[in-house]
Design a protein around this motif. Structure first.
Motif, PDB file in Angstrom:
ATOM      1  N   GLU A  81       0.832  -1.203   0.000  1.00 14.70           N
ATOM      2  CA  GLU A  81       0.000   0.000   0.000  1.00 14.70           C
ATOM      3  C   GLU A  81       0.870   1.258   0.000  1.00 14.70           C
ATOM      4  O   GLU A  81       0.536   2.260  -0.635  1.00 14.70           O
ATOM      5  CB  GLU A  81      -0.928   0.005   1.229  1.00 14.70           C
ATOM      6  N   GLU A  85       0.666   4.190  -2.708  1.00 12.10           N
ATOM      7  CA  GLU A  85       0.401   5.587  -2.375  1.00 12.10           C
ATOM      8  C   GLU A  85       1.508   6.486  -2.923  1.00 12.10           C
ATOM      9  O   GLU A  85       1.253   7.569  -3.454  1.00 12.10           O
ATOM     10  CB  GLU A  85       0.282   5.779  -0.858  1.00 12.10           C
ATOM     11  N   ASP A 130       2.927   9.362   4.306  1.00 18.85           N
ATOM     12  CA  ASP A 130       2.655   8.910   5.682  1.00 18.85           C
ATOM     13  C   ASP A 130       1.250   9.308   6.118  1.00 18.85           C
ATOM     14  O   ASP A 130       0.534   8.537   6.759  1.00 18.85           O
ATOM     15  CB  ASP A 130       3.669   9.525   6.664  1.00 18.85           C
ATOM     16  N   PHE A 131       0.875  10.536   5.762  1.00 21.81           N
ATOM     17  CA  PHE A 131      -0.453  11.022   6.126  1.00 21.81           C
ATOM     18  C   PHE A 131      -1.542  10.167   5.477  1.00 21.81           C
ATOM     19  O   PHE A 131      -2.505   9.752   6.123  1.00 21.81           O
ATOM     20  CB  PHE A 131      -0.589  12.484   5.686  1.00 21.81           C
ATOM     21  N   ARG A 134      -1.800   6.719   7.140  1.00 26.70           N
ATOM     22  CA  ARG A 134      -2.407   6.680   8.456  1.00 26.70           C
ATOM     23  C   ARG A 134      -3.856   7.130   8.421  1.00 26.70           C
ATOM     24  O   ARG A 134      -4.714   6.516   9.047  1.00 26.70           O
ATOM     25  CB  ARG A 134      -1.586   7.554   9.411  1.00 26.70           C
ATOM     26  N   PHE A 135      -4.142   8.206   7.675  1.00 25.00           N
ATOM     27  CA  PHE A 135      -5.473   8.804   7.804  1.00 25.00           C
ATOM     28  C   PHE A 135      -6.445   8.376   6.719  1.00 25.00           C
ATOM     29  O   PHE A 135      -7.641   8.353   6.949  1.00 25.00           O
ATOM     30  CB  PHE A 135      -5.361  10.325   7.877  1.00 25.00           C
ATOM     31  N   GLU A 136      -5.930   8.065   5.530  1.00 28.37           N
ATOM     32  CA  GLU A 136      -6.879   7.585   4.525  1.00 28.37           C
ATOM     33  C   GLU A 136      -7.098   6.083   4.722  1.00 28.37           C
ATOM     34  O   GLU A 136      -8.219   5.598   4.718  1.00 28.37           O
ATOM     35  CB  GLU A 136      -6.372   7.846   3.102  1.00 28.37           C
ATOM     36  N   LEU A 137      -6.006   5.342   4.900  1.00 28.49           N
ATOM     37  CA  LEU A 137      -6.110   3.881   4.957  1.00 28.49           C
ATOM     38  C   LEU A 137      -6.135   3.335   6.381  1.00 28.49           C
ATOM     39  O   LEU A 137      -6.463   2.168   6.587  1.00 28.49           O
ATOM     40  CB  LEU A 137      -4.940   3.250   4.195  1.00 28.49           C
TER      41      LEU A 137
END
Lengths: 231, 231
Positions: A81, A85, A130-131, A134-137
């Motif tokens: 993933e 990304e 990184d964002f 963590r925040f989308e996935l």
């Protein structure tokens, strides 16, 4: 549930404690129940011990190696993933930016400041990726050494747990006596284990103690009934 | 790992599939290994079948009820954290706002747009709390019906898996013949199960197939060796 909000940290059990709990919960329960079941059906301590140790070997390998492969699969899933990304921020940066804006907007952040925040994120690809991770996935970076440690921890906890209910059969003459001692020792162990486990999770150790003992007792009763029925 | 990035969705196995995998992986492996171990040590199909069925009863209850309690614990943990976050947005809103600003700033969002976004979030307490739950604590809202469904799914999958390696012993005269048929049937089942499981996780079904079979084979070999050694 009453809590003291500010002294207390938001609790998440460490991965090691979780692995010990996973291994020991099953280790205390399944060999206990199997030995109890067999001792009601077959009048030979040797058979009970043989079956119990065979179960401990099988269960610890299945759980330990299973834990190893699961942790490795998680790590690979994360890596795949992450690569995707990264590629997407290079190949379709506008679309990825739009995803960030939409993520913020879902929570009521107005379009303008969402767009501003998203464009600030784009300045540093590593942080941007990184964002998204963590925040989308909702994925956390796995610890690369986890897989092996996790396997060993789960497997050894299963063995340690499983030897508790089995040991009495070594020192008693008949399976029936072994069963009585095993029930006493194991119920005590389940209560203590459940209590300790409960302090780590929802902070209701007493409830966790009796629930853990009930699961073990039910499993043993079911195994006993089925073995008795067949024999 | 080559992927076709845009046709494919970011995959996460559904909770039901995960539960089936959890139950069936152990169900296919542990009763298989236990029966294999006993059949090498004790020359009685009745003992092998009794022990196998007792193990299936014990294992399915331990895993199913264990899954039930784990899911309930998750739900309670979420509820407790939700209540706490809600209380904090009421009692110390400035501190909570600062936490949001800091969260954004960690990812390079400049102070001004981070503050703007945080103040926009504050307008709606429910969304604000949801945001904190997901992005500060990384917790997803649990499905209240999960616990019971999860317990049943794991338990039944364990039973279904466990009956595969055990059935041959019903229809063969000696445990030795039963073992041979059981090995053939179970290895085939593990390969198929591992393959299907692999298509759901890292999309390397062939590797998953042989790995799953190797775990089952190792567990059975260890159980066999230990039982043989004792007997």
């Amino acid at each position: 549930m009453p809590q003291t909000p500010h002294l207390e940290k938001h609790f998440t059990a460490s991965a090691t404690i979780r692995d010990i709990v996973i291994g020991m919960a099953d280790g205390l329960t399944v060999p206990f129940a199997l030995a109890a079941g067999l001792s009601g059906a077959i009048d030979s301590s040797r058979v009970v011990i043989t079956a119990g140790l065979a179960e401990i070997a099988a269960g610890s390998i299945a759980m330990g190696l299973g834990g190893y492969l699961a942790a490795r699969t998680d790590a690979e899933h994360y890596a795949a993933e992450l690569a995707r990304e990264k590629r997407e921020t290079i190949e379709i940066p506008e679309e990825e930016t739009r995803e960030v804006v939409e993520l913020f907007e879902q929570y009521g952040v107005p379009h303008e400041s969402a767009t501003e925040a998203a464009h600030a994120l784009r300045q540093d690809r590593k942080r941007w990726v990184d964002f998204m991770m963590r925040f989308e996935l909702g994925l956390e970076p796995p610890d690369p050494k986890r897989a092996r440690v996790s396997a060993l921890t789960i497997g050894l906890s299963y063995i340690a747990g499983g030897l508790v209910p089995l040991t009495p059969y070594f020192f008693t003459r008949t399976p029936a006596t072994g069963l009585l001692v095993s029930i006493a020792v194991t119920l005590l162990a389940l209560l203590v284990f459940g209590y300790v486990k409960g302090t780590f999770t929802v902070r209701r150790p007493l409830r966790s103690a009796w629930q853990t003992a009930v699961v073990g007792g039910l499993a043993a009763a079911a195994a006993f009934a089925i073995a008795k029925f067949i024999a």
